[in-house]
Every structure is written in C-alpha cells, then in structure tokens.
Design a protein around this motif. Sequence first.
Motif, PDB file in Angstrom:
ATOM      1  N   PHE A 124     136.864  12.524  98.362  1.00 51.06           N
ATOM      2  CA  PHE A 124     136.323  13.752  97.779  1.00 51.06           C
ATOM      3  C   PHE A 124     135.737  13.487  96.391  1.00 51.06           C
ATOM      4  O   PHE A 124     134.666  13.997  96.044  1.00 51.06           O
ATOM      5  CB  PHE A 124     137.440  14.800  97.693  1.00 51.06           C
ATOM      6  CG  PHE A 124     137.017  16.112  97.098  1.00 51.06           C
ATOM      7  CD1 PHE A 124     136.429  17.090  97.894  1.00 51.06           C
ATOM      8  CD2 PHE A 124     137.207  16.377  95.750  1.00 51.06           C
ATOM      9  CE1 PHE A 124     136.038  18.309  97.343  1.00 51.06           C
ATOM     10  CE2 PHE A 124     136.822  17.597  95.194  1.00 51.06           C
ATOM     11  CZ  PHE A 124     136.231  18.563  95.996  1.00 51.06           C
ATOM     12  N   PHE A 125     136.432  12.666  95.586  1.00 48.68           N
ATOM     13  CA  PHE A 125     135.989  12.427  94.218  1.00 48.68           C
ATOM     14  C   PHE A 125     135.231  11.109  94.052  1.00 48.68           C
ATOM     15  O   PHE A 125     134.954  10.691  92.916  1.00 48.68           O
ATOM     16  CB  PHE A 125     137.187  12.442  93.266  1.00 48.68           C
ATOM     17  CG  PHE A 125     137.685  13.830  92.933  1.00 48.68           C
ATOM     18  CD1 PHE A 125     136.920  14.687  92.169  1.00 48.68           C
ATOM     19  CD2 PHE A 125     138.911  14.266  93.397  1.00 48.68           C
ATOM     20  CE1 PHE A 125     137.366  15.966  91.853  1.00 48.68           C
ATOM     21  CE2 PHE A 125     139.372  15.540  93.096  1.00 48.68           C
ATOM     22  CZ  PHE A 125     138.596  16.397  92.321  1.00 48.68           C
ATOM     23  N   ASN A 126     134.879  10.470  95.156  1.00 45.68           N
ATOM     24  CA  ASN A 126     134.189   9.182  95.073  1.00 45.68           C
ATOM     25  C   ASN A 126     132.918   9.297  94.229  1.00 45.68           C
ATOM     26  O   ASN A 126     132.110  10.207  94.407  1.00 45.68           O
ATOM     27  CB  ASN A 126     133.833   8.692  96.477  1.00 45.68           C
ATOM     28  CG  ASN A 126     133.233   7.305  96.458  1.00 45.68           C
ATOM     29  OD1 ASN A 126     133.696   6.432  95.726  1.00 45.68           O
ATOM     30  ND2 ASN A 126     132.187   7.099  97.255  1.00 45.68           N
ATOM     31  N   THR A 132     136.589   7.226  87.898  1.00 52.38           N
ATOM     32  CA  THR A 132     136.112   6.166  86.998  1.00 52.38           C
ATOM     33  C   THR A 132     136.498   6.403  85.549  1.00 52.38           C
ATOM     34  O   THR A 132     136.533   5.474  84.744  1.00 52.38           O
ATOM     35  CB  THR A 132     134.580   6.054  87.055  1.00 52.38           C
ATOM     36  OG1 THR A 132     133.994   7.261  86.532  1.00 52.38           O
ATOM     37  CG2 THR A 132     134.104   5.829  88.477  1.00 52.38           C
ATOM     38  N   GLY A 133     136.811   7.651  85.181  1.00 57.49           N
ATOM     39  CA  GLY A 133     137.046   7.960  83.780  1.00 57.49           C
ATOM     40  C   GLY A 133     135.743   8.013  83.001  1.00 57.49           C
ATOM     41  O   GLY A 133     134.655   7.782  83.534  1.00 57.49           O
ATOM     42  N   PRO A 154     127.269  19.089  85.996  1.00 62.44           N
ATOM     43  CA  PRO A 154     127.142  19.970  87.171  1.00 62.44           C
ATOM     44  C   PRO A 154     127.950  19.499  88.371  1.00 62.44           C
ATOM     45  O   PRO A 154     128.615  20.306  89.033  1.00 62.44           O
ATOM     46  CB  PRO A 154     125.642  19.961  87.451  1.00 62.44           C
ATOM     47  CG  PRO A 154     125.009  19.646  86.126  1.00 62.44           C
ATOM     48  CD  PRO A 154     125.947  18.666  85.480  1.00 62.44           C
ATOM     49  N   LEU A 155     127.904  18.195  88.654  1.00 62.65           N
ATOM     50  CA  LEU A 155     128.662  17.673  89.792  1.00 62.65           C
ATOM     51  C   LEU A 155     130.160  17.837  89.567  1.00 62.65           C
ATOM     52  O   LEU A 155     130.894  18.264  90.466  1.00 62.65           O
ATOM     53  CB  LEU A 155     128.326  16.192  90.015  1.00 62.65           C
ATOM     54  CG  LEU A 155     129.171  15.461  91.067  1.00 62.65           C
ATOM     55  CD1 LEU A 155     129.011  16.105  92.440  1.00 62.65           C
ATOM     56  CD2 LEU A 155     128.819  13.971  91.114  1.00 62.65           C
ATOM     57  N   THR A 354     140.760   3.536  92.541  1.00 61.91           N
ATOM     58  CA  THR A 354     141.050   4.853  93.097  1.00 61.91           C
ATOM     59  C   THR A 354     142.384   5.307  92.564  1.00 61.91           C
ATOM     60  O   THR A 354     143.175   4.536  92.046  1.00 61.91           O
ATOM     61  CB  THR A 354     141.093   4.802  94.635  1.00 61.91           C
ATOM     62  OG1 THR A 354     142.078   3.853  95.038  1.00 61.91           O
ATOM     63  CG2 THR A 354     139.741   4.427  95.203  1.00 61.91           C
ATOM     64  N   ARG A 355     142.612   6.597  92.691  1.00 62.99           N
ATOM     65  CA  ARG A 355     143.834   7.171  92.142  1.00 62.99           C
ATOM     66  C   ARG A 355     144.876   7.323  93.233  1.00 62.99           C
ATOM     67  O   ARG A 355     144.611   7.859  94.293  1.00 62.99           O
ATOM     68  CB  ARG A 355     143.514   8.525  91.512  1.00 62.99           C
ATOM     69  CG  ARG A 355     144.725   9.205  90.876  1.00 62.99           C
ATOM     70  CD  ARG A 355     144.296  10.472  90.175  1.00 62.99           C
ATOM     71  NE  ARG A 355     145.448  11.292  89.853  1.00 62.99           N
ATOM     72  CZ  ARG A 355     145.359  12.505  89.333  1.00 62.99           C
ATOM     73  NH1 ARG A 355     144.179  13.025  89.077  1.00 62.99           N
ATOM     74  NH2 ARG A 355     146.428  13.198  89.060  1.00 62.99           N
TER      75      ARG A 355
END
Length: 531
Positions: A124-126, A132-133, A154-155, A354-355
């Motif tokens: 979802f957050f790729n 990435t911070g 915006p993203l 990745t987290r």
Amino acid sequence: MTTVVLQNTPLQWGPCDPTTVTNPALTCAFLEVPLDYFDASAGTARLALAKVNATSERRGTVFSTQARGPGGSGIVSLSQESAYLLAVTAGLYDIVSWDPRGVGTLTTPGEIHCFSSPEEYNSFFNGTLELTGIDYTGAFTDPHDIEHLLARAPLMQRKYEEAGRKCLDGPGGRYLRYVGTASTVRDLIAMTDVIEGEGALVNYIGGSYGTYLGARFVNMFPERVGKVILDGVINSAIYANHSWALHNQLVDTDAVYRGFVTGCALAGPQGCTIASAGQTPEAVHQTILGVLQAAYGADVKAGNAGSLITSYQIRAKLFNALYSPASWASVANELWPQIVGNVSAPSQSPSRRTRQDNKANATVSYTAIAIFCADDGVNPESTEMSTVFQSVVTQTQNVSHMVGGVWPQPVYYCPFWPVRGVERYQGPFKKTLVNKIALVGNTYDPVTPFSGAQGLADLLGNSANLIRLNAFGHTSAAEPSDCTVALGQAYFANGTLPEEDDVVCGVNNDFEPFPGVNTAAILANLTNFQH
C-alpha cells in the motif's frame, strides 16, 4: 450527564500470561468497564491488569503507566520496571499497571490493525515516504530538498486518508472512538473504585504519555487526587485545542544529541569508536554528518541501487538512542560501525526497506495513531499535507536540525484521521487539586522538554511542586539519581514534598554513559556548535 457504572466484584488476581509477563512477582487480572461511560448501549471493554505487591506494610495501591507511548503495554512495562517503582514508593504500595484500550492482545478493544499483513501494508505504501522516510541534508535548508518533499504531499495525503478509511472499515473500526485518553482516565477511576473502594483517592505515577494521561486525570477529577508524580511531562494544555505539533516536544533534542557527542569526545576512541584521538565534540559531530551525507540520496542517485541504510534510518536510530544514555556506549561502539559499513556497501535489494511490526508475522500497529488522533484538537480534513510537510521543514530548521525531519510519526496522521474520541478533555488544566502533586523533568530530555513540566507547574500553581533532574534522556528513570528516588520515597511514605518551589537533583556520579565519563563531566563540557 450521568456516567455509566458497572457492578464489579473484587478482582481475581492470578497467574499472568507467560507470553506477556516474564516477571514471576507479578499477578494479573481483568476488569470490565463501560466502552462509553455516557452510553451503556455501546457495550463493554475489558482491561488487562498486572500487579506487584508491596514489600513493606501495605498502605494502598499506586497505579502506573510508564510505557513509552501511547500504545505501549503497561503490563510489559511493569514486568520490566517493578523494582524501580517499588523503590520510588518505598515498597509501601502495591503497584498496578494495565494495558489501556487499544493496546496488546489481552485488553478489549485490543491492538488496532488496519492492514491484514506486513505485505499488504508495504504494498500500500510502496514508493512513499512512509517506507523511505524524508531525506534531507544539514538543517533542511536546501531548496531542492524542500521542493522534493512538497511535491510528494498530494500522494501522501491521499494515502493517509485512504489508510484512515481502511482503519474505520476494518475489524477494529468501531472501537476508534473509544480509545481516547479521557476514556482511559475514567478507566483509572474505575480501577481505583474496585481495588481501593468507591471514591478513594487515586495514587498514580505517570511517565511520558502517562503524564498526558495524568494531567487530564488530575484536572478531570481534582477531588480524587492522592499522591501523584508526573515524570517527563507533556504540557497537555498546548494540545487541548490544537493539533499535535512535534516542535513543542523537540526543543531540547539537539541538546541531548550534543551531550551524546560530548561524551563520545571525552571518552576518545578507546570508549567511543566514532571519535578520533583529541577530537572536539564538534569534530565528532562532523564525522556523524559525513556519514549522513554519504547516505543522503541513496534511493535516488543515478546508477545506485541504494544503500543498506538511508539517512532517515540513521537519524531515527540516533533519535532512539537519545532516550537512554545507558545505551550510548553500545550505540557508538556496536551499532555505529554497522551503520558505517552499511552506508558504504550498496544494496542489491532496495525493496528490503519495508516496515515490519515487532511481533513476528503481525501487521503494523495503528494503536498509537488511533490514540493520538482520538485526542487531537483539530477536526479532520482541516489541514493539508503540504502544511504538515512545511511544519516539518520549519521544525527541522528552527528546533531540531538532527531529527526534526524524522518521518513517519503517529501525530502526522491526525489531520487526516476519520474520527475523534467520544470524549475529549480540552481543559482547563489549572484546577485546584485536593492534594499537591510532583512534576519531574530532566534538564535535557529529547521528547518531553523541561519546559513542559514548567508549563504545567505554572498552570497548576500551588497544586504542584516542580523537580528538575540535571540529566539527559527521557524521564528521570533514564539516568539513576538517589536524589529523585529519595524525594519519591518521602512523598509516598509521609506525603512530604520539598518546601522550595524548584528543586534540582543530580545524577549519581558512578553512572557513566561512556567508559570513564559520567554525566557531570558531560554537562561541564557541553557547548553549542554549528549544525
């Protein structure tokens, strides 16, 4: 408005869940409370409690929330810190902690998950800052860094809004309204009524987020205040009617960082591998900046597959280290060489960044986000992500150069979170309390600056006594002080606090953040330098 009251029988204390509690001195129990204290139709919650018994003649119960949070387990914290809490209370009280609403697997509602797996979360957050911070150099003054960040607003806003909707539509969505701090305060009152008797005074020790909870407790129920210590104080009044802003929390963070590099320089290469012989603290700082610069842009440099560690990750690790000076030598001598090695070795698999949640095979917890945002003083959809990003830039430029840009942080979700708590206490924070409380703050705390304790003390006036520990780290437990322990023992044994308004304690001289370097030496050599 009439509050809902459940008829509770005495708690049945018994063995604790061994997967949660490793301390054999603890016993555990459950307590049923209203999910909504003003609407019985909402149903009930179940709180998981843990207790360590008094070691001297028992005088009552002290409730404690010490876990870093919100979202930390009180049961796990008590399992780890029971000896310290018994010492502070002179062994005269049972110490009880609990997993608040939204925390862990034993309390109901339990841990809040919005994604079914780490893989779903990462997918979802790729490609976003969530994984990435934020990458920046210096004090975040480079126009290119700022432009690059704002272009991603915006993203990031769409992702946060969509993630909030997923949380609301998910299995824990119906509970999001009920995990706020005001409801947890009422749980504290309910626990006291059951354990000590209806209407009994509430004794409480709160650290970090526990002070945010504590400030609400003493002002919501000033007539129920017994012996209370708030340690590492968040000035709750700042956030009562405003959105969370980390710049209020980071005002001393870089000073703690200067303490770290000063101790490193004093220890020299024999005690701190970051330092070279004869280096000044500023020279050690420049060495660290050099590694940050080498990691900067690892994800975007042409022809570079990325480094095994990014500048964001380095800043986050340094930030975490500032909480505990007891970790400084191991961070410098064990973690730092690994960081340097990973910066210089290109990764063949950038997707490794990745987290993951701390629990094996569990997805990322949204509990801290849910609690922060249930309390947030701003209505959803009133802020744009570009404004949030600009505030991150500003706090990095003006408040904390080193960690002001660390992202993600739970509080940044709040303008885009879909719900607020069923009850929010928004003040006042200057009630007259039936008993005087103690507020404790470190001179240099990375996330709860001494100004927070001073601010709440000013509001409470004669109802609070202010104690300063001349120390580094987060809360007075970060560095040992016989002085603060003795003050706590006098307070809980005899109800006495120092007569003077402002008391200053020191750290024990035998405590050394670096080999051969104690806190007094670091304080004596602490200076400002160019970031």
